[in-house]
Scaffold this motif. Structure first.
Motif, PDB file in Angstrom:
ATOM      1  N   PHE A 106      -3.559  -4.320   3.354  1.00 19.48           N
ATOM      2  CA  PHE A 106      -4.921  -4.906   3.126  1.00 19.48           C
ATOM      3  C   PHE A 106      -5.415  -3.668   1.732  1.00 19.48           C
ATOM      4  N   MET A 107      -5.963  -4.803   0.331  1.00 20.39           N
ATOM      5  CA  MET A 107      -6.257  -3.079  -0.024  1.00 20.39           C
ATOM      6  C   MET A 107      -7.326  -2.719  -0.363  1.00 20.39           C
ATOM      7  N   VAL A 108      -7.450  -1.901  -0.878  1.00 24.30           N
ATOM      8  CA  VAL A 108      -9.369  -1.445  -1.048  1.00 24.30           C
ATOM      9  C   VAL A 108      -9.373  -1.181  -2.316  1.00 24.30           C
ATOM     10  N   GLY A 146      -2.932  -0.292  -0.194  1.00 22.11           N
ATOM     11  CA  GLY A 146      -2.834   0.437  -2.004  1.00 22.11           C
ATOM     12  C   GLY A 146      -4.183  -0.688  -2.445  1.00 22.11           C
ATOM     13  N   PRO A 147      -4.539   0.574  -3.622  1.00 17.80           N
ATOM     14  CA  PRO A 147      -6.207   0.084  -4.456  1.00 17.80           C
ATOM     15  C   PRO A 147      -6.004  -0.980  -5.272  1.00 17.80           C
ATOM     16  N   PHE A 148      -6.520  -2.112  -4.906  1.00 18.76           N
ATOM     17  CA  PHE A 148      -6.561  -3.916  -6.303  1.00 18.76           C
ATOM     18  C   PHE A 148      -7.002  -3.087  -7.019  1.00 18.76           C
ATOM     19  N   ILE A 149      -6.161  -4.089  -7.933  1.00 27.27           N
ATOM     20  CA  ILE A 149      -5.917  -3.316  -9.532  1.00 27.27           C
ATOM     21  C   ILE A 149      -5.531  -4.984  -9.948  1.00 27.27           C
ATOM     22  N   PRO A 150      -7.121  -4.996 -10.937  1.00 28.11           N
ATOM     23  CA  PRO A 150      -7.536  -6.333 -12.014  1.00 28.11           C
ATOM     24  C   PRO A 150      -5.991  -6.834 -12.067  1.00 28.11           C
ATOM     25  N   GLN A 185      10.822  -9.104  -0.554  1.00 30.16           N
ATOM     26  CA  GLN A 185       9.679  -9.838  -1.298  1.00 30.16           C
ATOM     27  C   GLN A 185       9.103 -10.504  -2.246  1.00 30.16           C
ATOM     28  N   GLY A 186       8.665 -12.038  -2.394  1.00 21.13           N
ATOM     29  CA  GLY A 186       8.626 -12.700  -2.524  1.00 21.13           C
ATOM     30  C   GLY A 186       7.309 -13.347  -2.469  1.00 21.13           C
ATOM     31  N   GLY A 187       6.930 -14.210  -3.371  1.00 25.56           N
ATOM     32  CA  GLY A 187       6.109 -15.154  -2.942  1.00 25.56           C
ATOM     33  C   GLY A 187       5.920 -16.239  -2.415  1.00 25.56           C
ATOM     34  N   LEU A 196       3.364  -8.147   6.337  1.00 24.45           N
ATOM     35  CA  LEU A 196       2.152  -9.515   5.927  1.00 24.45           C
ATOM     36  C   LEU A 196       0.906  -8.866   5.765  1.00 24.45           C
ATOM     37  N   ARG A 197       0.413  -8.709   5.258  1.00 21.28           N
ATOM     38  CA  ARG A 197      -0.800  -7.592   4.996  1.00 21.28           C
ATOM     39  C   ARG A 197      -2.018  -9.069   5.658  1.00 21.28           C
ATOM     40  N   HIS A 198      -3.719  -8.584   5.952  1.00 19.97           N
ATOM     41  CA  HIS A 198      -3.917  -9.447   6.592  1.00 19.97           C
ATOM     42  C   HIS A 198      -4.357  -9.581   5.497  1.00 19.97           C
ATOM     43  N   GLU A 199      -4.745  -8.834   4.540  1.00 13.32           N
ATOM     44  CA  GLU A 199      -5.747  -8.764   3.598  1.00 13.32           C
ATOM     45  C   GLU A 199      -7.622  -8.172   4.103  1.00 13.32           C
ATOM     46  N   THR A 200      -7.716  -8.809   4.618  1.00 16.23           N
ATOM     47  CA  THR A 200      -8.962  -8.749   4.833  1.00 16.23           C
ATOM     48  C   THR A 200      -9.255  -8.985   6.480  1.00 16.23           C
ATOM     49  N   LYS A 251       8.302  -9.250 -13.909  1.00 15.35           N
ATOM     50  CA  LYS A 251       7.762 -10.942 -14.445  1.00 15.35           C
ATOM     51  C   LYS A 251       6.599 -10.460 -12.994  1.00 15.35           C
ATOM     52  N   TYR A 252       7.100  -9.575 -12.279  1.00 16.18           N
ATOM     53  CA  TYR A 252       6.692  -9.338 -11.052  1.00 16.18           C
ATOM     54  C   TYR A 252       4.995  -8.218 -10.940  1.00 16.18           C
ATOM     55  N   GLU A 253       4.687  -9.431 -11.766  1.00 14.85           N
ATOM     56  CA  GLU A 253       3.744  -8.645 -12.321  1.00 14.85           C
ATOM     57  C   GLU A 253       1.661  -9.210 -11.204  1.00 14.85           C
ATOM     58  N   LEU A 254       2.071  -8.423  -9.491  1.00 16.35           N
ATOM     59  CA  LEU A 254       0.546  -8.756  -9.598  1.00 16.35           C
ATOM     60  C   LEU A 254      -0.395  -8.217  -9.391  1.00 16.35           C
ATOM     61  N   TYR A 255      -0.527  -7.530 -10.860  1.00 13.27           N
ATOM     62  CA  TYR A 255      -1.716  -6.592 -11.012  1.00 13.27           C
ATOM     63  C   TYR A 255      -0.778  -6.048 -12.949  1.00 13.27           C
ATOM     64  N   ASP A 256      -2.164  -5.835 -13.619  1.00 11.94           N
ATOM     65  CA  ASP A 256      -1.705  -5.700 -14.767  1.00 11.94           C
ATOM     66  C   ASP A 256      -1.176  -3.768 -14.707  1.00 11.94           C
ATOM     67  N   PHE A 273      -6.721 -15.665  -4.826  1.00 10.95           N
ATOM     68  CA  PHE A 273      -7.656 -15.307  -6.226  1.00 10.95           C
ATOM     69  C   PHE A 273      -7.224 -13.729  -6.636  1.00 10.95           C
ATOM     70  N   TYR A 274      -6.953 -12.994  -6.253  1.00 10.23           N
ATOM     71  CA  TYR A 274      -6.142 -11.715  -6.800  1.00 10.23           C
ATOM     72  C   TYR A 274      -5.291 -11.264  -7.309  1.00 10.23           C
ATOM     73  N   CYS A 275      -4.610 -12.559  -7.395  1.00  9.29           N
ATOM     74  CA  CYS A 275      -2.997 -12.385  -7.594  1.00  9.29           C
ATOM     75  C   CYS A 275      -2.327 -12.902  -8.682  1.00  9.29           C
TER      76      CYS A 275
HETATM   77  N1  SAM Z   1       4.100 -13.725  -0.280  1.00  4.14           N
HETATM   78  C1  SAM Z   1       3.767 -12.254  -0.048  1.00  4.14           C
HETATM   79  C2  SAM Z   1       2.780 -12.563   1.109  1.00  4.14           C
HETATM   80  O1  SAM Z   1       1.375 -12.488   0.887  1.00  4.14           O
HETATM   81  O2  SAM Z   1       2.806 -11.604   2.396  1.00  4.14           O
HETATM   82  C3  SAM Z   1       4.173 -10.950  -0.603  1.00  4.14           C
HETATM   83  C4  SAM Z   1       4.193 -11.576  -1.715  1.00  4.14           C
HETATM   84  S1  SAM Z   1       2.124 -10.821  -2.187  1.00  4.14           S
HETATM   85  C5  SAM Z   1       2.610 -10.470  -3.862  1.00  4.14           C
HETATM   86  C6  SAM Z   1       2.258  -8.646  -2.095  1.00  4.14           C
HETATM   87  C7  SAM Z   1       0.732  -8.241  -1.766  1.00  4.14           C
HETATM   88  O3  SAM Z   1       0.448  -7.850  -2.560  1.00  4.14           O
HETATM   89  C8  SAM Z   1      -0.059  -9.255  -1.496  1.00  4.14           C
HETATM   90  O4  SAM Z   1      -0.435  -8.609   0.593  1.00  4.14           O
HETATM   91  C9  SAM Z   1      -1.549  -8.086  -1.567  1.00  4.14           C
HETATM   92  O5  SAM Z   1      -2.344  -7.417  -0.977  1.00  4.14           O
HETATM   93  C10 SAM Z   1      -1.048  -7.274  -2.741  1.00  4.14           C
HETATM   94  N2  SAM Z   1      -1.620  -7.753  -4.208  1.00  4.14           N
HETATM   95  C11 SAM Z   1      -1.758  -8.969  -5.204  1.00  4.14           C
HETATM   96  N3  SAM Z   1      -2.449  -9.242  -5.746  1.00  4.14           N
HETATM   97  C12 SAM Z   1      -3.028  -7.657  -5.838  1.00  4.14           C
HETATM   98  C13 SAM Z   1      -3.226  -6.730  -6.955  1.00  4.14           C
HETATM   99  N4  SAM Z   1      -4.451  -7.419  -8.071  1.00  4.14           N
HETATM  100  N5  SAM Z   1      -3.801  -5.768  -6.979  1.00  4.14           N
HETATM  101  C14 SAM Z   1      -2.791  -5.160  -5.888  1.00  4.14           C
HETATM  102  N6  SAM Z   1      -2.398  -6.150  -4.521  1.00  4.14           N
HETATM  103  C15 SAM Z   1      -1.840  -6.642  -4.884  1.00  4.14           C
END
Ligand code: SAM
Length: 349
Positions: A204-206, A234-238, A110-112, A163-167, A308-313, A71-73
């Motif tokens: 994880f994201m802070v 790393g910090p969460f970024i919307p 790294q990739g989706g 592989l981040r566990h995320e939470t 284009k690899y825009e996970l956040y703004d 949902f955050y990505c």
């Molecule tokens: N697909 C792989 C995976 O799931 O591990 C690697 C790519 S994934 C986009 C890499 C990391 O980006 C995620 O584990 C997540 O913690 C971080 N990420 C995604 N959206 C983010 C956001 N809005 N702010 C900060 N970090 C974010």
């Protein structure tokens, strides 16, 4: 109060372990002066293991196609406004060539989660990279794949897997991901990677939406138990095209404080100062290193991919994030008493 926190800090330095409640107390007690105390201790501990060395990795963002819908990505599958791309074998190899010439001895792919990259494709690519650059390590960060897939990529020569566990909190995980993604599967994948022999990284994201002190304490306690070789926080970024578009970004200071705590838990951990940190703060890279991080991952992807690899703004991809600026990065690290080394940058025992 302050005395109690310093007592806990001493205990952490000595035992590399605390109770869940003590971690929560440290997180709740976070302030600038406590953060500086932790950062100082984290730098001392890092120096004992790594001296002044900071490791650099060439980050290659190979694809922003993703079958997942976190949902955050920003690259989640249901973001129809995301302009998709994927790099070919030749494009990835040319990033490695450029990266090698710049002094990188680890390539992070790294990739989706993109089904285009089959095991056959990736094994052939990894073999080629290792054959061309036998003094380099390959790190993969391609999400959850089956155990047999992880194994065959490892046998082809991949050294590390992020592989981040995320939470580490089940309910929180469910609030950030669709039902087909579960914390149980994520943690199992991490255990599989470790068992296969990868230098395994979690993270994880802070400040992710809904995160509480208790949840952060759980993350830290889980990391303490898992003993990863690497940890990416790393910090969460919307991102504007997600349901969390209007949520607040994570805090840079708190992220750095948690980096220090993680360094004290595992003195030899490979800990990156992440791109997200540098995105929120022009000095984020330095702040992360001064808090105890020892890895920077400049981007060696082609410029169109970086955009284009825009996970956040507003993702940072100039400055210390651009591989071609590695000379400037070296100066920036020297200015804070560190030294960028041309090295695979494995965990030192
Ligand atoms: N697909 C792989 C995976 O799931 O591990 C690697 C790519 S994934 C986009 C890499 C990391 O980006 C995620 O584990 C997540 O913690 C971080 N990420 C995604 N959206 C983010 C956001 N809005 N702010 C900060 N970090 C974010």
């Amino acid at each position: 109060m302050k005395e109690r926190l310093i007592f806990i800090a001493d205990k952490l330095c000595k035992n590399h372990s605390l109770t869940l409640e003590e971690y929560a107390e440290l997180i709740d007690g976070y302030d600038a002066s406590l953060a500086e105390l932790f950062a100082k201790r984290a730098r001392e501990v890092r120096k004992e293991v790594y001296g002044k060395d900071v490791f650099v990795r060439g980050l290659i963002e190979i694809s922003n196609y993703c079958k997942n819908d976190c949902f955050y990505c920003g690259i989640r599958r249901s973001n129809k406004t995301c302009e998709r791309y994927r790099l070919s074998r030749e494009e990835i190899l040319s990033c490695c060539e450029e990266g090698y010439a710049l002094g990188f001895r680890t390539f992070v792919m790294q990739g989706g989660e993109d089904a285009f990259y089959t095991d056959d494709f990736l094994c052939d690519l990894i073999r080629k990279v290792k054959e061309s650059y036998p003094d380099c390590a390959v790190t993969l960060s391609l999400g959850e794949r089956g155990k047999e897939s992880f194994r065959c990529l490892f046998e082809a020569g991949a050294d590390r897997y992020l592989l981040r566990h995320e939470t580490a909190d089940e309910t929180h995980y469910a609030s950030l991901h669709p039902t087909e993604l579960t914390l149980q599967n994520r943690l199992q994948a991490l255990r599989d990677l470790k068992e296969i022999g990868y230098q395994t990284g979690c993270g994880f994201m802070v400040g992710s939406p809904g995160q509480t002190t208790q949840m952060l304490a759980k993350d830290i306690k889980w990391i303490e138990a898992f003993q990863p070789a690497m940890c990416g926080i790393g910090p969460f970024i919307p991102h504007h095209a997600t349901r969390f578009a209007n949520d607040k970004a994570g805090d840079v200071g708190l992220t750095c404080y948690l980096l220090s705590i993680i360094r004290l838990i595992k003195p030899n951990i490979l800990l990156p100062a992440t791109t997200a940190l540098a995105t929120l703060d022009a000095k984020g890279c330095e702040k992360g290193i001064l808090a105890g991080a020892n890895v920077v991952m400049p981007n060696v992807s082609p410029i169109s991919a970086k955009q284009k690899y825009e996970l956040y703004d507003n993702k940072a991809y100039g400055g210390s994030e651009a591989a071609k600026n590695v000379e400037a990065l070296k100066k920036r690290m020297e200015a804070i008493g560190c030294r960028v080394v041309t090295d695979r940058g494995d965990v030192r025992l």
